[in-house]
Scaffold this active site. Structure first.
Site, mmCIF file in Angstrom:
data_model
loop_
_atom_site.group_PDB
_atom_site.id
_atom_site.type_symbol
_atom_site.label_atom_id
_atom_site.label_comp_id
_atom_site.label_asym_id
_atom_site.label_seq_id
_atom_site.Cartn_x
_atom_site.Cartn_y
_atom_site.Cartn_z
ATOM 1 C CB SER A 1 -0.946 -0.035 1.207
ATOM 2 O OG SER A 1 -1.907 0.996 1.124
ATOM 3 C CG ASP B 1 -7.123 -1.221 -4.452
ATOM 4 O OD1 ASP B 1 -7.648 -0.167 -4.027
ATOM 5 O OD2 ASP B 1 -5.912 -1.469 -4.331
ATOM 6 C CG HIS C 1 -6.006 -1.401 -0.644
ATOM 7 N ND1 HIS C 1 -5.204 -1.019 -1.694
ATOM 8 C CD2 HIS C 1 -5.395 -0.924 0.474
ATOM 9 C CE1 HIS C 1 -4.171 -0.341 -1.244
ATOM 10 N NE2 HIS C 1 -4.252 -0.273 0.082
#
Length: 470
Positions: free
Chosen positions: A299, A402, A432
């Site tokens: 991320s 996502d 995600h």
């Protein structure tokens, strides 16, 4: 589609996260009561922290070190017991028997025939888009070494039975590649020592057969941009320094004496500071091979990893003997002022929606620099650093549900245009952080993702060339 349980958890997760982000936005300095000059690297009140365990009880030994006296920057080292040539071979079969269970065969939902489209791969070597069947996850677990307790553990116990932690000797020391791992959390939360990140790093260390250095960078809003990025680069320079100190220690160990002008060294030849403490990290000195360094970012950690990769390219031989040979960007936290198709269609997606992520960017970037096209946020803008053709091979992992997926895919396409090996693995019905979030770590997709990463990474860290280990 994601399960009903995940949908319910996503509602709760987003509610809690939005409250925390708004509170920090209103009172950014009151989070933990610590001065912003030193910073914080975790928020124990928000997530559980896993204790370090310097033994090989589950195949990986861990320990925490603090590498910068002026900040809270810290590392957690994950050392797989494959660092011993003789110890792990006798245990590998028994350990594999425990670890080879990615599917529950009594559950019809785990039927491999129902999961044949687990992910799509773009940007393969032959330019063809391929689909990898899930059944390979079950059969290919035999290709990897999964290790149990090392026989050397017995020798590390004192007479009282208290375990003293792994201390490498001169025998059976095997050199392993080094992977720098940057956790996620939108720059404002997460930790290198959280339970979820600890489990993920253990899985990666065993699957890829590498030493993982999980970086505990400083969080916002206590420390805004560029603190996290500078911390990532600082760790890379620290790794280079450790490699050079280890070489100096070997030279001191091979000589007797040396005169008062030389730095002090202990009986093992380790360079010591004025208080007699070793400056050489023994696990890395004995087992680390910094010439095979991989960056892995999760991320927002993907943004940090990409920045560190760019700086490594700019530094060139100044980082010797460290060489970044590849990087893995797992659903990177990219954004821009001009929305992509997925940013419009999936703006209210699971766990992390776009509005909350913009709040995170407001907390991370200084107020006068807030811009969704900031170099830290949008990698597609020109003049961000060295030419893309000089970037290391880059694997990008994205999830179907996502909203950040399209910009990550676009960045990978730009790398492929200049002949950088930059495949994209897109996982079906995934969200995600599907491979790193605590509630999802036990899912077949999370395990498959770790296996896929290991296959690709081993092309660049194997001493024998393209070692797929099927």
């Amino acid at each position: 589609m994601p399960s009903v349980g995940l949908k319910l958890y996503s509602i709760y997760f987003k509610f809690m996260l939005k409250q925390r982000l708004q509170n920090r936005l209103q009172n950014p300095q009151a989070d933990d009561g610590l001065s912003s000059s030193f910073g914080v690297t975790s928020r124990p009140r928000e997530e559980s922290i896993a204790a370090a365990n310097p033994s090989f009880t589950d195949g990986v030994a861990t320990k925490d070190i603090h590498i910068d006296p002026l900040t809270s920057l810290a590392l957690r080292i994950f050392l797989p017991d494959s660092c011993h040539d003789s110890a792990f071979k006798s245990q590998s079969i028994k350990s594999r028997a425990k670890d080879i269970r990615p599917f529950d065969y009594s559950d019809p939902r785990s039927d491999p025939n129902q999961l044949l489209l687990r992910r799509n791969s773009y940007g393969s070597a032959n330019g063809v888009t391929t689909t990898t069947p899930t059944v390979t996850v079950r059969t290919q677990n035999h290709r990897r070494n999964s290790y149990g307790c090392s026989s050397d553990d017995v020798n590390l116990k004192s007479d009282s039975g208290v375990y003293g932690g792994y201390n490498p000797g001169n025998k059976n020391c095997r050199k392993l590649p080094v992977m720098l791992q940057f956790h996620g959390g939108g720059f404002v939360s997460g930790s290198n020592a959280s339970v979820a990140n600890d489990l993920f790093c253990r899985r990666i260390a065993k699957a890829c057969d590498v030493i993982v250095l999980a970086v505990g960078y400083r969080l916002a809003p206590e420390n805004r941009y560029p603190a996290a990025f500078e911390d990532g680069l600082k760790v890379l320079h620290w790794l280079a320094k450790q490699a050079n100190l280890a070489e100096c220690s070997k030279s001191l160990g091979s000589k007797r004496g040396g005169g008062p002008d030389l730095r002090k060294s202990d009986v093992h030849g380790h360079i010591a500071d004025a208080f007699g403490a070793s400056m050489v990290e023994p696990w890395l000195a004995a087992h680390g091979d910094p010439s095979r360094c991989v960056l892995l970012g999760v991320s927002c950690g993907g943004n940090v990893a990409n920045y560190v990769a760019r700086k490594a390219v700019e530094a060139g031989k100044l980082l010797d003997p460290v060489k970044v040979v590849a990087q893995v960007l797992m659903y990177p936290f990219f954004i821009g002022s001009v929305p992509t198709h997925s940013e419009i269609r999936l703006a209210n997606s699971y766990l992390y929606d776009k509005s909350m992520c913009i709040l995170a960017w407001k907390l991370f970037l200084p107020e006068e620099q807030f811009n969704l096209d900031h170099p830290a946020a949008n990698p597609l803008l020109p003049d961000h650093g060295p030419p893309l053709k000089q970037m290391p091979p880059t694997l990008t992992v994205v999830a179907e549900h996502d909203w950040m997926r399209d910009r990550a895919i676009a960045y990978s396409q730009e790398l492929r245009k200049v002949n950088v090996d930059a495949p994209v693995y897109e996982y079906k019905d995934a969200v995600h952080e599907f491979a790193t979030l605590g509630i999802l770590l036990g899912s077949p997709q999370a395990q498959a993702c770790a296996e896929d990463i290991a296959i690709w990474v081993k092309k660049y860290i194997s001493l024998r060339g393209h070692e797929f280990s099927y």
